[in-house]
Design a protein around this motif. Structure first.
Motif, short mmCIF file in Angstrom:
data_model
loop_
_atom_site.label_atom_id
_atom_site.label_comp_id
_atom_site.label_asym_id
_atom_site.label_seq_id
_atom_site.Cartn_x
_atom_site.Cartn_y
_atom_site.Cartn_z
N PRO A 14 0.81 -1.23 0.00
CA PRO A 14 0.00 0.00 0.00
C PRO A 14 0.84 1.28 0.00
CG PRO A 14 -0.92 -1.59 1.54
CD PRO A 14 0.37 -2.17 1.06
N VAL A 15 1.97 1.28 0.71
CA VAL A 15 2.82 2.48 0.73
C VAL A 15 3.38 2.76 -0.66
CG1 VAL A 15 4.87 3.53 1.73
CG2 VAL A 15 3.39 2.10 3.15
N LEU A 16 3.68 1.70 -1.42
CA LEU A 16 4.18 1.89 -2.78
C LEU A 16 3.13 2.55 -3.66
CD1 LEU A 16 6.28 1.54 -4.98
CD2 LEU A 16 5.51 -0.83 -5.27
N LEU A 17 1.86 2.19 -3.44
CA LEU A 17 0.78 2.83 -4.21
C LEU A 17 0.78 4.34 -3.98
CD1 LEU A 17 -2.13 0.26 -3.66
CD2 LEU A 17 -0.81 0.64 -5.75
N VAL A 18 1.04 4.74 -2.75
CA VAL A 18 1.11 6.17 -2.44
C VAL A 18 2.26 6.83 -3.21
CG1 VAL A 18 1.48 7.87 -0.61
CG2 VAL A 18 0.10 5.83 -0.16
N PHE A 19 3.42 6.13 -3.27
CA PHE A 19 4.56 6.68 -4.00
C PHE A 19 4.27 6.75 -5.49
CE2 PHE A 19 6.79 6.31 -0.11
CZ PHE A 19 7.98 7.02 -0.22
N ILE A 21 1.34 7.34 -6.85
CA ILE A 21 0.48 8.52 -7.02
C ILE A 21 1.31 9.79 -6.95
CG2 ILE A 21 -1.40 9.84 -5.98
CD1 ILE A 21 -2.59 7.16 -5.04
N ILE A 22 2.25 9.84 -6.00
CA ILE A 22 3.13 11.02 -5.87
C ILE A 22 3.98 11.20 -7.12
CG2 ILE A 22 5.09 11.96 -4.58
CD1 ILE A 22 3.94 10.66 -2.06
N SER A 23 4.44 10.07 -7.70
CA SER A 23 5.27 10.16 -8.91
C SER A 23 4.48 10.75 -10.08
CB SER A 23 5.82 8.78 -9.27
OG SER A 23 4.79 7.92 -9.75
N PHE A 24 3.18 10.48 -10.14
CA PHE A 24 2.33 11.08 -11.16
C PHE A 24 2.32 12.60 -10.99
CE2 PHE A 24 0.10 7.02 -12.15
CZ PHE A 24 0.11 7.14 -13.53
N LEU A 25 2.19 13.03 -9.75
CA LEU A 25 2.04 14.45 -9.45
C LEU A 25 3.35 15.21 -9.60
CD1 LEU A 25 -0.27 14.15 -6.30
CD2 LEU A 25 -0.95 14.60 -8.67
N LEU A 32 10.22 6.01 -11.73
CA LEU A 32 9.78 5.00 -10.77
C LEU A 32 9.43 3.69 -11.47
CD1 LEU A 32 9.04 4.21 -7.88
CD2 LEU A 32 6.74 5.16 -8.28
N MET A 33 8.81 3.77 -12.66
CA MET A 33 8.46 2.55 -13.38
C MET A 33 9.70 1.79 -13.85
SD MET A 33 5.25 2.09 -13.27
CE MET A 33 5.35 2.77 -11.61
N ILE A 34 10.75 2.52 -14.21
CA ILE A 34 12.01 1.86 -14.60
C ILE A 34 12.58 1.10 -13.41
CG2 ILE A 34 14.42 2.29 -15.22
CD1 ILE A 34 13.43 4.54 -17.04
N ILE A 35 12.58 1.75 -12.24
CA ILE A 35 13.10 1.10 -11.03
C ILE A 35 12.28 -0.13 -10.68
CG2 ILE A 35 13.44 1.39 -8.55
CD1 ILE A 35 14.03 4.35 -9.11
N LEU A 36 10.95 -0.01 -10.71
CA LEU A 36 10.09 -1.16 -10.37
C LEU A 36 10.23 -2.28 -11.41
CD1 LEU A 36 6.79 0.60 -9.16
CD2 LEU A 36 8.58 -0.47 -7.79
#
Length: 287
Positions: A14-19, A21-25, A32-36
Motif C-alpha cells: 500500500p505504501v508503494l501505491l502512495v509513492f 500517485i506522488i510520482s504522477f504528481l 519509478l516505473m524503470i526502477i520497479l
C-alpha cells in the motif's frame, strides 16, 4: 504447466501505491516505473529458479525499498539450492544490460531513458550485493556461514555483522562522505529490519527445528554431537547444522557414552516438552 509457474502473484505494498500517485504528481512516474521494472525482473529471477526446485512460493511483493519473493522455505532446502535461488536475482541484471544495449543500438527507446535504466540497473545491482541482511549479498554470506557453522550461530553472526555494517555506513554518510537522504533512509530502514530480525531470532530457530521435526530438512551426511549429560535439549540444538543428520552422544560420569538420534531429541522437545530436563535423563527414558 500453469501460468502461475511462469508468473507468480504480484502484490503491491500500500505504501508503494502512495509513492506511485506522488510520482504522477511530481513528474517522476517514468523513473519509478524503470526502477520497479528492474526490481520485478530481479525477483522473477529468484522465482524461476525456486520454481525449478519446486519451492513453495506465495508470490512476489513489491514495496518502496525493493521487492521480495515470499516463500515458505526457511532453511529446509539443500544449501546449493538456496545459493542458486539467491544468485538468480542478481544474474537478471546481466540480462537487463543486454536488453538495454540492444535497445540503444536499435534506437527503440529514447537515449535518455536507456541511460537512466543503465544507471538504476547498476545502482540496484551493487546495492543488492552488499553483505547486509536481507539483501542478496547478506543472504549469500549467511549461506556461507551456514556451511561453516551451526545454523543458530550462522544466523546470529550474519545479523550482528549486518547491523554493525549498517551503523558504520550510516556514520560514513553523516561524517565522511557527501550526505544523500535516499541512502540514509535506505540504510536506516535496513538497520530497523536487522533489529527486527534480531528480536525474532529465537522464533526463526524454532521454525528451523520444527521443519526438521516434520521431516522437511535436507540431509546429505551425518554429523555427530557430543554433549554432557547435564545439558538441556536447547544446548544440543545449538549444534545442529544444515544438510546434516545428527547423532548425539551423551557423556556420563566415568566417560560412559550413550547415543541418541536427533529425532528423539526433537520429539522430546516438541511433543514431550522436556524444556528443562537434562538430556541424561531423557536418553535413559528413550532407551
Amino acid at each position: 504447466m500453469t501460468l502461475r509457474r511462469f508468473l507468480p502473484p504480484i502484490h503491491i505494498h500500500p505504501v508503494l501505491l502512495v509513492f506511485i500517485i506522488i510520482s504522477f504528481l511530481t513528474g517522476t512516474f517514468i523513473e519509478l516505473m524503470i526502477i520497479l521494472g528492474i526490481v520485478l525482473i530481479h525477483e522473477l529471477g529468484h522465482f524461476m529458479m525456486a520454481s525449478a526446485f519446486r519451492w513453495r512460493i506465495r508470490g512476489i511483493i513489491l514495496w518502496v525499498f525493493g521487492g521480495v519473493m515470499d516463500t515458505d522455505e526457511h532453511g529446509t532446502r539443500p544449501l546449493h539450492e538456496e545459493i542458486l535461488v539467491t544468485i538468480a536475482g542478481p544474474l537478471q541484471h546481466l540480462f537487463i544490460y543486454m536488453l538495454l544495449l540492444f535497445l540503444s543500438g536499435n534506437q527503440f527507446a529514447p537515449s535518455s531513458m536507456v541511460e537512466m535504466a543503465f544507471f538504476y540497473n547498476t545502482v540496484i545491482l551493487l546495492f543488492n550485493l552488499l553483505p547486509i541482511w536481507p539483501l542478496d549479498g547478506g543472504k549469500l554470506l549467511f549461506l556461507i556461514f551456514s556451511g561453516l557453522f551451526p545454523y543458530r550461530r550462522a544466523y546470529h553472526s550474519i545479523l550482528l555483522f549486518s547491523l554493525c555494517l549498517n551503523v558504520l555506513l550510516i556514520l560514513l554518510l553523516l561524517l565522511a562522505v557527501p550526505f544523500t537522504l535516499s541512502a540514509f533512509v535506505l540504510f536506516s530502514f535496513l538497520t530497523m529490519e536487522n533489529r527486527k530480525s534480531w528480536k525474532e531470532r529465537y522464533y526463526v530457530f524454532i521454525r528451523f527445528l520444527l521443519r526438521r521435526y516434520q521431516g522437511e530438512a535436507s540431509i546429505k551426511r551425518v554429523h555427530s554431537i557430543e554433549v554432557s549429560c547435564h545439558s538441556f535439549l536447547m544446548d544440543v540444538f545449538n549444534h545442529f547444522r544444515r544438510d546434516r543428520k545428527h547423532t548425539i552422544y551423551v557423556t556420563f560420569p566415568g566417560n560412559n557414552r550413550q547415543a541418541m538420534d536427533e529425532m528423539d531429541c526433537l520429539h522430546s522437545y516438541f511433543h514431550e516438552r522436556y524444556y528443562q530436563k537434562p538430556i541424561g535423563e531423557i536418553v535413559r527414558h528413550v532407551s
